[in-house]
Design an enzyme around this catalytic site. Structure first.
Site, PDB file in Angstrom:
ATOM      1  N   CYS A 155      -3.940  12.214  -0.212  1.00 29.15           N
ATOM      2  CA  CYS A 155      -3.581  12.904  -0.357  1.00 29.15           C
ATOM      3  C   CYS A 155      -4.756  13.542  -1.719  1.00 29.15           C
ATOM      4  O   CYS A 155      -5.076  14.832  -1.924  1.00 29.15           O
ATOM      5  CB  CYS A 155      -2.647  14.038  -0.534  1.00 29.15           C
ATOM      6  SG  CYS A 155      -1.829  14.096   1.318  1.00 29.15           S
ATOM      7  N   GLY A 179      15.496 -10.417  16.723  1.00 35.40           N
ATOM      8  CA  GLY A 179      15.230 -10.910  17.555  1.00 35.40           C
ATOM      9  C   GLY A 179      15.762 -10.480  18.467  1.00 35.40           C
ATOM     10  O   GLY A 179      14.636  -9.940  19.786  1.00 35.40           O
ATOM     11  N   ASP A 197      15.095  -8.478  10.840  1.00 32.12           N
ATOM     12  CA  ASP A 197      15.672  -8.278  12.606  1.00 32.12           C
ATOM     13  C   ASP A 197      16.505 -10.192  12.926  1.00 32.12           C
ATOM     14  O   ASP A 197      15.991 -11.024  12.711  1.00 32.12           O
ATOM     15  CB  ASP A 197      15.647  -7.347  13.521  1.00 32.12           C
ATOM     16  CG  ASP A 197      14.348  -8.196  13.440  1.00 32.12           C
ATOM     17  OD1 ASP A 197      13.661  -8.826  14.291  1.00 32.12           O
ATOM     18  OD2 ASP A 197      12.996  -7.214  14.642  1.00 32.12           O
ATOM     19  N   ASP A 206      15.296   2.012   8.472  1.00 34.59           N
ATOM     20  CA  ASP A 206      13.474   1.244   9.325  1.00 34.59           C
ATOM     21  C   ASP A 206      13.030   2.393  10.483  1.00 34.59           C
ATOM     22  O   ASP A 206      14.343   2.594  11.504  1.00 34.59           O
ATOM     23  CB  ASP A 206      13.721   0.363   9.573  1.00 34.59           C
ATOM     24  CG  ASP A 206      13.829  -0.338  10.607  1.00 34.59           C
ATOM     25  OD1 ASP A 206      13.040  -1.015  11.866  1.00 34.59           O
ATOM     26  OD2 ASP A 206      15.681  -0.794  10.588  1.00 34.59           O
TER      27      ASP A 206
END
Length: 380
Positions: free
Chosen positions: A313, A98, A96, A270
């Site tokens: 699991c 910032g 990204d 995301d």
């Protein structure tokens, strides 16, 4: 038209919706879309190894420019050979800009045409981040996909403020493009802003599309607006974006929001949600949310989700995981984090199959009913 290092290939569009099955080609491999990207804020997805992320099917992860700039520093990471080598991850990385962290974490922000002056959240030191600096940091990090520096106005800000903000964000995007030193091996995305205002979202999208970015992000959502408001913004924003470029909805990780955004034509997502809630013992399952710390699971020797085939699991029970979390054992957080990330990455795999089979709306209805969204529309 520029020859970009990031390319999108459309494989199929679902018959009844805007959903797209495709793949994104990067300098560090190709991954299928729609895709959920685990977030590795500090150059690590909390408690997970790169091998575990690959095992669950993550073809790309996200890292945070702001955090890595502050610690350990982008120049140190460049000396290490870039972020891929530094963290031993040989698949795609998105960073990204910032911007969101500056607005959400830092103190005493002052926004001007030049950039943003702020006090960093670690030690209070005064710092300055500009469009050029955000690009320079990401060039040092060496991510496959970079983000333009933008302002992320709150969803309910006044119209006049948001209008000025998106116009400045467009100017910042152009400055970032001009500062980009590695266009041959790093793709820079533009970020569409505009809060909930249709005309401003359209204006922002038009401005950015005219600059011919290799992909486009939709920012300023998942910041407190309702689920219906998010869908409305996607309804009028996504059609403004090119069909031959990736579309990335930033910061969204609730299962209902993922499915509804895919229906509207979004490719990438995301969010820190799966790992953040995992640390509190909250697990996403095919039957809805399960808080494994609750006393009723103390003697429950079944998996978190009987329908899940993840490592957690297949090998551990609710009772054991509850014990670990109650005893503050890190392994408990590793197990719940792995499960939640696996759940979302594989939800997207199931969504891709539903697009291939042209039954995404039926898939959505069945998923929502099983997950319990009828009772609580934001049941993470």
């Amino acid at each position: 038209m520029t020859d970009h290092p990031i390319k999108y290939r459309l494989i199929k569009q679902e018959k009844h919706t805007g959903a797209r099955l495709g793949e994104i080609i990067t300098p560090h491999g190709t991954f299928p879309t729609p895709m959920f990207m685990p977030v590795g804020t500090q150059a690590t997805v909390k408690t997970q190894s790169p091998e575990e992320l690959k095992e669950m099917g993550s073809g790309i992860i996200l890292s945070n420019t702001y955090h890595l700039w502050l610690r350990p520093g982008d120049e140190l990471i460049a000396k290490a050979g870039g972020l891929h080598k530094f963290m031993n991850w040989d698949q795609a990385i998105l960073t990204d800009s910032g911007g969101f962290q500056v607005y959400s974490l830092a103190d005493s922000r002052n926004i001007t045409e030049e950039g943003v002056t702020f006090k960093n959240h670690l030690n209070g030191a005064k710092m300055f981040l500009s469009p050029e600096k955000a690009i320079s940091i990401q060039n040092n990090l060496g991510s496959d996909i970079m983000m333009s520096f933008d302002e992320c106005p709150q969803f309910y800000q006044p119209y006049d403020y948001v209008k000025k903000s998106i116009e400045r964000t467009s100017r910042w995007a152009e400055r970032g493009l001009n500062a980009h030193r590695r266009p041959h091996d790093q793709g820079l995305f533009g970020i569409v802003q505009g809060a909930g205002f249709e005309d401003l979202r359209r204006q922002s999208a038009r401005d950015l599309v005219s600059m011919d970015f290799p992909g486009y992000s939709i920012g300023g959502l998942a910041v407190g607006e309702t689920h219906d408001e998010m869908n409305a913004v996607l309804d009028f924003t996504v059609p403004m974006l090119p069909n031959d470029k990736p579309r990335y909805l930033m910061g969204v990780g609730a299962p209902d929001s993922l499915i509804d955004a895919v229906i509207r034509g979004v490719d990438m997502f995301d969010c820190v949600l799966p790992t953040r809630i995992a640390r509190n013992g909250t697990c996403m399952t095919s039957q809805g949310r399960l808080v494994v710390k609750n006393a009723k699971f103390a003697e429950d020797f079944t998996p978190l989700d009987p329908n899940c085939d993840c490592y957690t699991c297949k090998n551990y029970t609710r009772a054991y995981i509850r014990h670990l979390l109650k005893a503050d054992e890190t392994f408990g957080i590793r197990l719940t984090s792995y499960h939640n990330l696996y759940f979302l990455v594989n939800l997207m795999k199931d969504v891709r199959q539903a697009i291939m089979d042209d039954n995404l709306l039926e898939f959505r209805q069945d998923f929502m009913e099983r997950y319990g969204y009828g009772m609580n529309n934001r049941n993470f």
